[in-house]
Design an enzyme around this catalytic site. Structure first.
Site, PDB file in Angstrom:
ATOM      1  N   HIS A 306       4.155 -36.112  17.888  1.00  0.00           N
ATOM      2  CA  HIS A 306       5.419 -35.384  17.730  1.00  0.00           C
ATOM      3  C   HIS A 306       5.347 -34.125  18.575  1.00  0.00           C
ATOM      4  O   HIS A 306       4.272 -33.555  18.785  1.00  0.00           O
ATOM      5  CB  HIS A 306       5.644 -35.020  16.248  1.00  0.00           C
ATOM      6  CG  HIS A 306       7.031 -34.552  15.954  1.00  0.00           C
ATOM      7  ND1 HIS A 306       7.411 -33.240  16.118  1.00  0.00           N
ATOM      8  CD2 HIS A 306       8.126 -35.216  15.512  1.00  0.00           C
ATOM      9  CE1 HIS A 306       8.687 -33.117  15.792  1.00  0.00           C
ATOM     10  NE2 HIS A 306       9.148 -34.293  15.417  1.00  0.00           N
ATOM     11  N   ASP A 363       9.555 -41.502  12.285  1.00  0.00           N
ATOM     12  CA  ASP A 363      10.222 -42.652  12.900  1.00  0.00           C
ATOM     13  C   ASP A 363       9.416 -43.942  12.757  1.00  0.00           C
ATOM     14  O   ASP A 363       9.960 -45.038  12.894  1.00  0.00           O
ATOM     15  CB  ASP A 363      10.462 -42.391  14.394  1.00  0.00           C
ATOM     16  CG  ASP A 363      11.344 -41.177  14.617  1.00  0.00           C
ATOM     17  OD1 ASP A 363      12.408 -41.125  13.996  1.00  0.00           O
ATOM     18  OD2 ASP A 363      10.964 -40.297  15.404  1.00  0.00           O
TER      19      ASP A 363
END
Length: 428
Positions: A306, A363
Protein backbone atom coordinates in the site's frame (compact mmCIF):
# COMPACT_ATOMS: atom_id res chain seq x y z
CA UNK A 1 1.05 25.01 16.96
CA UNK A 2 4.64 26.06 16.36
CA UNK A 3 7.27 23.79 17.88
CA UNK A 4 10.73 25.02 16.98
CA UNK A 5 12.25 25.91 13.64
CA UNK A 6 13.96 24.20 10.71
CA UNK A 7 16.90 25.85 8.99
CA UNK A 8 17.59 25.77 5.27
CA UNK A 9 20.81 26.97 3.69
CA UNK A 10 20.41 28.09 0.08
CA UNK A 11 22.81 30.18 -1.97
CA UNK A 12 24.90 30.90 1.05
CA UNK A 13 21.97 32.29 2.99
CA UNK A 14 20.27 30.68 5.98
CA UNK A 15 16.49 30.65 6.28
CA UNK A 16 14.39 29.52 9.23
CA UNK A 17 10.91 28.03 8.93
CA UNK A 18 8.45 27.14 11.71
CA UNK A 19 7.97 23.48 12.63
CA UNK A 20 4.39 22.60 13.52
CA UNK A 21 3.28 19.60 15.56
CA UNK A 22 -0.07 17.87 15.30
CA UNK A 23 -1.78 15.89 18.04
CA UNK A 24 -0.06 12.75 16.73
CA UNK A 25 2.12 11.87 13.74
CA UNK A 26 5.12 13.51 12.03
CA UNK A 27 5.94 17.18 12.53
CA UNK A 28 5.61 19.41 9.48
CA UNK A 29 7.85 22.22 8.29
CA UNK A 30 5.75 25.27 7.41
CA UNK A 31 7.19 26.37 4.06
CA UNK A 32 4.44 28.77 3.03
CA UNK A 33 7.00 31.62 2.91
CA UNK A 34 9.68 29.54 1.20
CA UNK A 35 9.27 31.16 -2.22
CA UNK A 36 9.01 34.66 -0.78
CA UNK A 37 12.19 34.18 1.25
CA UNK A 38 14.30 32.13 -1.16
CA UNK A 39 12.77 32.35 -4.64
CA UNK A 40 12.74 28.51 -4.71
CA UNK A 41 9.99 25.89 -4.73
CA UNK A 42 10.00 22.38 -3.29
CA UNK A 43 9.84 19.38 -5.64
CA UNK A 44 7.60 16.55 -4.42
CA UNK A 45 5.94 14.47 -7.19
CA UNK A 46 2.77 12.89 -5.83
CA UNK A 47 2.96 15.17 -2.76
CA UNK A 48 4.07 12.17 -0.68
CA UNK A 49 6.09 14.35 1.71
CA UNK A 50 3.79 17.37 1.66
CA UNK A 51 0.98 18.22 4.08
CA UNK A 52 -1.47 20.15 1.89
CA UNK A 53 -3.96 20.86 4.68
CA UNK A 54 -4.66 20.66 8.38
CA UNK A 55 -7.27 18.02 9.26
CA UNK A 56 -8.86 16.50 12.37
CA UNK A 57 -10.80 13.72 10.63
CA UNK A 58 -8.63 10.69 9.88
CA UNK A 59 -5.16 9.64 11.00
CA UNK A 60 -3.04 6.87 9.49
CA UNK A 61 0.24 5.47 10.81
CA UNK A 62 1.35 3.34 7.91
CA UNK A 63 4.36 1.86 9.68
CA UNK A 64 2.28 0.66 12.63
CA UNK A 65 -0.80 -0.30 10.58
CA UNK A 66 -3.09 2.15 12.41
CA UNK A 67 -6.21 3.84 11.00
CA UNK A 68 -8.21 6.19 13.24
CA UNK A 69 -11.44 8.07 12.49
CA UNK A 70 -11.70 11.02 14.88
CA UNK A 71 -9.45 9.00 17.21
CA UNK A 72 -11.42 5.73 17.07
CA UNK A 73 -9.59 2.64 15.67
CA UNK A 74 -11.13 1.30 12.46
CA UNK A 75 -11.41 -2.25 13.81
CA UNK A 76 -13.53 -1.07 16.75
CA UNK A 77 -15.81 0.94 14.48
CA UNK A 78 -16.12 -1.95 12.01
CA UNK A 79 -17.03 -4.39 14.77
CA UNK A 80 -19.27 -2.27 17.01
CA UNK A 81 -20.63 0.67 15.05
CA UNK A 82 -23.07 1.25 12.20
CA UNK A 83 -22.42 3.14 8.99
CA UNK A 84 -24.78 5.91 10.09
CA UNK A 85 -22.84 6.27 13.34
CA UNK A 86 -19.53 6.46 11.46
CA UNK A 87 -21.02 8.96 9.02
CA UNK A 88 -22.17 11.16 11.89
CA UNK A 89 -18.75 10.81 13.53
CA UNK A 90 -16.87 11.87 10.41
CA UNK A 91 -19.18 14.81 9.78
CA UNK A 92 -19.48 16.09 13.34
CA UNK A 93 -16.38 14.94 15.21
CA UNK A 94 -18.08 12.87 17.91
CA UNK A 95 -20.12 9.67 18.07
CA UNK A 96 -23.83 10.53 18.31
CA UNK A 97 -26.09 10.05 21.29
CA UNK A 98 -29.11 7.83 20.73
CA UNK A 99 -31.27 10.88 20.03
CA UNK A 100 -28.72 12.41 17.65
CA UNK A 101 -28.34 9.13 15.79
CA UNK A 102 -32.10 8.69 15.41
CA UNK A 103 -32.47 12.23 14.05
CA UNK A 104 -29.52 11.85 11.66
CA UNK A 105 -30.76 8.46 10.39
CA UNK A 106 -34.24 9.90 9.86
CA UNK A 107 -32.81 12.84 7.91
CA UNK A 108 -30.71 10.61 5.64
CA UNK A 109 -33.62 8.22 4.99
CA UNK A 110 -35.81 11.17 3.87
CA UNK A 111 -33.26 12.29 1.27
CA UNK A 112 -32.79 8.93 -0.50
CA UNK A 113 -35.13 9.54 -3.43
CA UNK A 114 -33.88 11.18 -6.62
CA UNK A 115 -35.67 13.84 -8.62
CA UNK A 116 -37.79 11.87 -11.08
CA UNK A 117 -36.26 13.63 -14.10
CA UNK A 118 -32.89 12.13 -13.19
CA UNK A 119 -34.26 8.71 -14.14
CA UNK A 120 -34.89 10.12 -17.62
CA UNK A 121 -31.41 11.60 -17.62
CA UNK A 122 -29.92 8.22 -16.69
CA UNK A 123 -31.74 6.46 -19.52
CA UNK A 124 -29.76 8.60 -21.94
CA UNK A 125 -26.66 6.50 -21.24
CA UNK A 126 -25.85 3.43 -23.30
CA UNK A 127 -26.93 0.18 -21.65
CA UNK A 128 -23.32 -0.97 -21.46
CA UNK A 129 -22.09 2.25 -19.83
CA UNK A 130 -19.71 1.67 -16.92
CA UNK A 131 -21.43 2.38 -13.57
CA UNK A 132 -18.71 4.88 -12.69
CA UNK A 133 -19.43 6.84 -15.87
CA UNK A 134 -23.09 6.93 -14.89
CA UNK A 135 -22.29 8.01 -11.32
CA UNK A 136 -19.96 10.78 -12.51
CA UNK A 137 -22.68 12.14 -14.75
CA UNK A 138 -25.59 11.82 -12.34
CA UNK A 139 -23.76 13.25 -9.31
CA UNK A 140 -22.45 16.16 -11.36
CA UNK A 141 -26.01 16.79 -12.57
CA UNK A 142 -27.43 17.00 -9.04
CA UNK A 143 -26.40 20.66 -8.91
CA UNK A 144 -28.84 21.29 -11.77
CA UNK A 145 -31.70 19.95 -9.64
CA UNK A 146 -30.93 21.05 -6.08
CA UNK A 147 -30.24 24.78 -6.33
CA UNK A 148 -31.17 25.30 -2.71
CA UNK A 149 -27.99 23.65 -1.44
CA UNK A 150 -25.18 24.99 -3.63
CA UNK A 151 -24.30 28.16 -1.70
CA UNK A 152 -21.09 27.06 0.00
CA UNK A 153 -20.99 30.17 2.20
CA UNK A 154 -24.15 29.03 4.01
CA UNK A 155 -23.41 26.33 6.65
CA UNK A 156 -27.03 25.14 6.53
CA UNK A 157 -26.93 24.66 2.76
CA UNK A 158 -23.59 22.86 3.05
CA UNK A 159 -25.10 20.42 5.55
CA UNK A 160 -28.22 19.85 3.42
CA UNK A 161 -25.98 19.11 0.42
CA UNK A 162 -23.91 16.74 2.58
CA UNK A 163 -27.01 14.85 3.71
CA UNK A 164 -28.33 14.66 0.15
CA UNK A 165 -25.07 13.24 -1.21
CA UNK A 166 -24.77 10.58 1.50
CA UNK A 167 -28.45 9.63 1.12
CA UNK A 168 -28.70 9.60 -2.66
CA UNK A 169 -25.47 7.81 -3.53
CA UNK A 170 -26.86 4.29 -2.81
CA UNK A 171 -29.90 5.10 -4.97
CA UNK A 172 -27.67 6.31 -7.81
CA UNK A 173 -25.36 3.28 -7.58
CA UNK A 174 -28.29 0.85 -7.52
CA UNK A 175 -29.92 2.58 -10.50
CA UNK A 176 -26.66 2.39 -12.46
CA UNK A 177 -26.56 -1.37 -11.82
CA UNK A 178 -30.23 -1.93 -12.66
CA UNK A 179 -29.88 0.01 -15.89
CA UNK A 180 -27.01 -2.16 -17.16
CA UNK A 181 -28.97 -5.39 -16.62
CA UNK A 182 -32.27 -4.06 -17.96
CA UNK A 183 -34.28 -4.33 -14.76
CA UNK A 184 -36.65 -1.64 -13.44
CA UNK A 185 -35.38 0.85 -10.88
CA UNK A 186 -36.37 0.14 -7.29
CA UNK A 187 -37.44 3.06 -5.13
CA UNK A 188 -35.87 3.40 -1.67
CA UNK A 189 -37.72 2.00 1.33
CA UNK A 190 -37.36 4.19 4.41
CA UNK A 191 -37.95 1.51 7.04
CA UNK A 192 -34.75 -0.33 6.05
CA UNK A 193 -31.24 0.44 7.19
CA UNK A 194 -28.89 2.37 4.93
CA UNK A 195 -27.17 -0.86 3.85
CA UNK A 196 -30.32 -2.97 3.70
CA UNK A 197 -32.02 -0.35 1.57
CA UNK A 198 -29.12 -0.40 -0.88
CA UNK A 199 -29.18 -4.20 -1.14
CA UNK A 200 -32.90 -4.17 -1.83
CA UNK A 201 -32.60 -1.46 -4.49
CA UNK A 202 -29.78 -3.42 -6.12
CA UNK A 203 -31.03 -6.99 -6.02
CA UNK A 204 -34.77 -6.66 -5.42
CA UNK A 205 -37.43 -6.72 -8.15
CA UNK A 206 -41.02 -5.39 -8.12
CA UNK A 207 -42.46 -8.87 -8.77
CA UNK A 208 -41.69 -10.22 -5.29
CA UNK A 209 -40.68 -9.04 -1.81
CA UNK A 210 -36.96 -8.86 -1.06
CA UNK A 211 -35.67 -10.28 2.20
CA UNK A 212 -32.40 -8.73 3.35
CA UNK A 213 -29.91 -11.41 4.44
CA UNK A 214 -28.55 -10.17 7.82
CA UNK A 215 -25.08 -11.68 7.22
CA UNK A 216 -24.81 -9.99 3.82
CA UNK A 217 -26.18 -6.76 5.25
CA UNK A 218 -23.59 -6.88 8.04
CA UNK A 219 -20.83 -7.55 5.50
CA UNK A 220 -21.85 -4.59 3.34
CA UNK A 221 -22.15 -2.37 6.39
CA UNK A 222 -18.61 -3.32 7.40
CA UNK A 223 -17.29 -2.77 3.86
CA UNK A 224 -18.86 0.69 3.82
CA UNK A 225 -17.26 1.54 7.17
CA UNK A 226 -13.84 0.28 6.05
CA UNK A 227 -13.99 2.53 2.98
CA UNK A 228 -15.63 5.59 4.56
CA UNK A 229 -12.49 7.74 4.67
CA UNK A 230 -8.76 7.31 4.26
CA UNK A 231 -7.10 10.64 4.91
CA UNK A 232 -5.66 12.69 2.01
CA UNK A 233 -5.66 10.05 -0.75
CA UNK A 234 -5.91 10.95 -4.45
CA UNK A 235 -9.71 11.23 -4.68
CA UNK A 236 -10.04 13.11 -1.37
CA UNK A 237 -7.32 15.51 -2.45
CA UNK A 238 -9.21 15.95 -5.72
CA UNK A 239 -12.40 16.83 -3.84
CA UNK A 240 -10.49 19.35 -1.72
CA UNK A 241 -8.73 20.86 -4.75
CA UNK A 242 -12.00 21.21 -6.66
CA UNK A 243 -13.66 22.67 -3.58
CA UNK A 244 -10.87 25.18 -3.07
CA UNK A 245 -12.04 27.00 -6.20
CA UNK A 246 -15.50 27.48 -4.70
CA UNK A 247 -17.14 24.79 -6.84
CA UNK A 248 -20.48 23.47 -5.60
CA UNK A 249 -20.43 20.28 -3.50
CA UNK A 250 -22.03 18.07 -6.17
CA UNK A 251 -19.34 19.04 -8.69
CA UNK A 252 -16.62 18.39 -6.10
CA UNK A 253 -17.89 14.88 -5.31
CA UNK A 254 -18.25 14.13 -9.04
CA UNK A 255 -14.57 15.07 -9.37
CA UNK A 256 -13.73 12.66 -6.56
CA UNK A 257 -15.64 9.87 -8.31
CA UNK A 258 -13.71 10.54 -11.53
CA UNK A 259 -10.39 10.28 -9.68
CA UNK A 260 -11.44 7.15 -7.82
CA UNK A 261 -12.23 5.47 -11.14
CA UNK A 262 -8.51 5.08 -11.86
CA UNK A 263 -7.25 1.48 -11.57
CA UNK A 264 -4.42 2.56 -9.27
CA UNK A 265 -6.99 3.88 -6.77
CA UNK A 266 -10.52 2.52 -6.67
CA UNK A 267 -10.05 -0.29 -9.16
CA UNK A 268 -7.49 -2.21 -7.13
CA UNK A 269 -9.95 -4.76 -5.69
CA UNK A 270 -11.10 -5.70 -9.18
CA UNK A 271 -7.47 -6.19 -10.21
CA UNK A 272 -6.84 -8.36 -7.14
CA UNK A 273 -9.87 -10.56 -7.86
CA UNK A 274 -8.81 -10.96 -11.49
CA UNK A 275 -5.35 -12.02 -10.32
CA UNK A 276 -6.78 -14.63 -7.92
CA UNK A 277 -8.94 -15.98 -10.75
CA UNK A 278 -5.91 -16.12 -13.02
CA UNK A 279 -4.02 -18.20 -10.44
CA UNK A 280 -7.09 -20.42 -10.19
CA UNK A 281 -5.84 -23.12 -7.82
CA UNK A 282 -3.68 -23.05 -4.67
CA UNK A 283 -1.12 -25.42 -6.21
CA UNK A 284 -0.32 -22.80 -8.86
CA UNK A 285 0.67 -20.16 -6.30
CA UNK A 286 4.43 -20.95 -6.26
CA UNK A 287 4.54 -20.36 -10.01
CA UNK A 288 3.02 -16.89 -9.65
CA UNK A 289 5.14 -15.98 -6.64
CA UNK A 290 8.22 -16.85 -8.66
CA UNK A 291 6.93 -14.59 -11.45
CA UNK A 292 6.33 -11.76 -8.97
CA UNK A 293 9.95 -12.01 -7.82
CA UNK A 294 11.27 -12.01 -11.40
CA UNK A 295 12.28 -8.46 -12.31
CA UNK A 296 11.95 -9.28 -16.01
CA UNK A 297 8.37 -10.53 -15.66
CA UNK A 298 5.67 -7.79 -15.81
CA UNK A 299 3.35 -9.83 -13.56
CA UNK A 300 2.53 -8.19 -10.22
CA UNK A 301 0.76 -9.61 -7.19
CA UNK A 302 -2.28 -7.36 -6.77
CA UNK A 303 -3.76 -6.70 -3.34
CA UNK A 304 -0.37 -6.60 -1.61
CA UNK A 305 1.40 -3.50 -0.34
CA UNK A 306 0.00 0.00 0.00
CA UNK A 307 1.15 3.54 -0.70
CA UNK A 308 0.81 4.39 3.00
CA UNK A 309 0.74 1.13 4.97
CA UNK A 310 4.12 -0.51 5.51
CA UNK A 311 2.52 -3.00 7.87
CA UNK A 312 -0.60 -5.15 7.73
CA UNK A 313 -3.51 -3.00 6.52
CA UNK A 314 -5.84 -2.97 9.56
CA UNK A 315 -8.85 -3.07 7.22
CA UNK A 316 -7.60 -6.30 5.62
CA UNK A 317 -7.84 -8.21 8.91
CA UNK A 318 -11.49 -7.23 9.26
CA UNK A 319 -12.19 -8.03 5.60
CA UNK A 320 -10.75 -11.54 5.93
CA UNK A 321 -13.26 -12.37 8.68
CA UNK A 322 -16.10 -10.92 6.61
CA UNK A 323 -15.10 -13.05 3.63
CA UNK A 324 -15.26 -16.24 5.67
CA UNK A 325 -18.68 -15.35 7.11
CA UNK A 326 -20.21 -14.41 3.75
CA UNK A 327 -18.93 -17.45 1.86
CA UNK A 328 -20.14 -19.74 4.64
CA UNK A 329 -23.58 -18.09 4.81
CA UNK A 330 -24.11 -18.16 1.06
CA UNK A 331 -22.70 -21.66 0.67
CA UNK A 332 -20.11 -20.45 -1.80
CA UNK A 333 -17.34 -22.95 -2.43
CA UNK A 334 -15.06 -20.58 -4.27
CA UNK A 335 -11.54 -21.78 -5.12
CA UNK A 336 -10.59 -18.12 -5.41
CA UNK A 337 -10.99 -17.79 -1.64
CA UNK A 338 -8.79 -20.86 -1.11
CA UNK A 339 -6.18 -19.25 -3.34
CA UNK A 340 -6.45 -16.00 -1.37
CA UNK A 341 -5.96 -17.68 2.01
CA UNK A 342 -3.02 -19.78 0.84
CA UNK A 343 -1.41 -16.87 -0.98
CA UNK A 344 -1.72 -14.69 2.10
CA UNK A 345 -0.16 -17.42 4.30
CA UNK A 346 2.78 -17.91 1.94
CA UNK A 347 3.36 -14.19 1.43
CA UNK A 348 3.35 -13.45 5.17
CA UNK A 349 6.08 -16.05 5.71
CA UNK A 350 8.20 -15.40 2.61
CA UNK A 351 11.36 -13.34 3.20
CA UNK A 352 10.88 -11.51 -0.11
CA UNK A 353 7.48 -10.13 0.92
CA UNK A 354 8.53 -9.50 4.52
CA UNK A 355 11.61 -7.55 3.42
CA UNK A 356 9.61 -5.41 1.00
CA UNK A 357 6.72 -5.06 3.50
CA UNK A 358 4.19 -6.39 1.00
CA UNK A 359 1.31 -7.20 3.31
CA UNK A 360 -2.26 -7.90 2.15
CA UNK A 361 -4.35 -4.75 1.83
CA UNK A 362 -8.12 -4.21 2.00
CA UNK A 363 -8.51 -4.88 -1.73
CA UNK A 364 -7.13 -8.40 -1.38
CA UNK A 365 -10.35 -9.81 0.12
CA UNK A 366 -13.00 -7.22 -0.73
CA UNK A 367 -13.30 -8.35 -4.36
CA UNK A 368 -13.93 -11.94 -3.25
CA UNK A 369 -16.67 -10.79 -0.85
CA UNK A 370 -18.42 -8.51 -3.34
CA UNK A 371 -18.32 -11.18 -6.04
CA UNK A 372 -19.84 -13.76 -3.66
CA UNK A 373 -22.66 -11.36 -2.80
CA UNK A 374 -23.46 -11.02 -6.49
CA UNK A 375 -21.87 -7.79 -7.65
CA UNK A 376 -20.17 -7.77 -11.06
CA UNK A 377 -16.63 -6.40 -11.08
CA UNK A 378 -17.83 -3.26 -12.88
CA UNK A 379 -19.70 -2.31 -9.69
CA UNK A 380 -16.73 -2.66 -7.32
CA UNK A 381 -15.46 0.90 -7.75
CA UNK A 382 -19.01 2.27 -7.67
CA UNK A 383 -19.47 0.68 -4.23
CA UNK A 384 -16.17 2.24 -3.14
CA UNK A 385 -17.47 5.66 -4.28
CA UNK A 386 -20.73 5.10 -2.41
CA UNK A 387 -18.92 4.42 0.86
CA UNK A 388 -16.24 7.09 0.39
CA UNK A 389 -18.81 9.83 -0.23
CA UNK A 390 -19.21 10.46 3.49
CA UNK A 391 -15.44 10.93 3.84
CA UNK A 392 -15.31 13.24 0.84
CA UNK A 393 -18.19 15.29 2.22
CA UNK A 394 -16.60 15.52 5.68
CA UNK A 395 -13.27 16.58 4.21
CA UNK A 396 -14.96 19.11 1.92
CA UNK A 397 -16.86 20.64 4.84
CA UNK A 398 -13.69 20.84 6.90
CA UNK A 399 -11.84 22.56 4.05
CA UNK A 400 -14.59 25.13 3.49
CA UNK A 401 -14.58 25.95 7.21
CA UNK A 402 -10.78 26.30 7.39
CA UNK A 403 -9.78 30.00 7.56
CA UNK A 404 -6.36 29.13 6.14
CA UNK A 405 -7.71 27.39 3.04
CA UNK A 406 -7.03 29.01 -0.32
CA UNK A 407 -7.38 27.89 -3.91
CA UNK A 408 -5.00 25.04 -4.68
CA UNK A 409 -2.15 26.06 -6.94
CA UNK A 410 0.73 23.53 -7.10
CA UNK A 411 3.99 24.78 -8.64
CA UNK A 412 6.30 23.02 -11.09
CA UNK A 413 9.88 22.35 -12.09
CA UNK A 414 9.84 23.71 -15.65
CA UNK A 415 12.03 21.82 -18.14
CA UNK A 416 10.66 23.13 -21.46
CA UNK A 417 12.13 25.52 -24.01
CA UNK A 418 13.40 28.95 -22.98
CA UNK A 419 11.79 32.06 -24.45
CA UNK A 420 12.12 32.20 -28.24
CA UNK A 421 10.72 34.28 -31.09
CA UNK A 422 7.91 33.25 -33.38
CA UNK A 423 8.96 32.23 -36.93
CA UNK A 424 6.53 32.61 -39.83
CA UNK A 425 5.28 29.32 -41.26
CA UNK A 426 7.05 29.83 -44.59
CA UNK A 427 10.41 30.30 -42.90
CA UNK A 428 10.36 27.15 -40.73
Amino acid sequence: MADGTASLSLGGNAHDFPVRSGSVGPDVIDIRKLYAQTGAFTYDPGFTSTAACESAITYIDGDAGILLHRGYPIDQLAEKSTFMEVSYLLLNGELPTGEELAKFTYTISRHTMLHEQLATFLRGFRRDAHPMAVMCGIVGALSAFYHDSTDITDPKQRMIASHRLIAKMPTIAAMAYKYTIGQPFMYPQNNLTYTGNFLRMTFGVPAEPYEVNPVVEQAMRTIFILHADHEQNASTSTVRLAGSSGANPFACIAAGIACLWGPAHGGANEAALNMLREIGRPERIPEFIARAKDKDDPFRLMGFGHRVYKNYDPRAKVMQKIAEQVLKELGVNDPVFDVARELEHIALNDEYFIEKKLYPNVDFYSGVVLSAIGFPTSMFTALFALARTVGWVAQWNEMISDPEQKIGRPRQLYTGANQRDYVAVGER
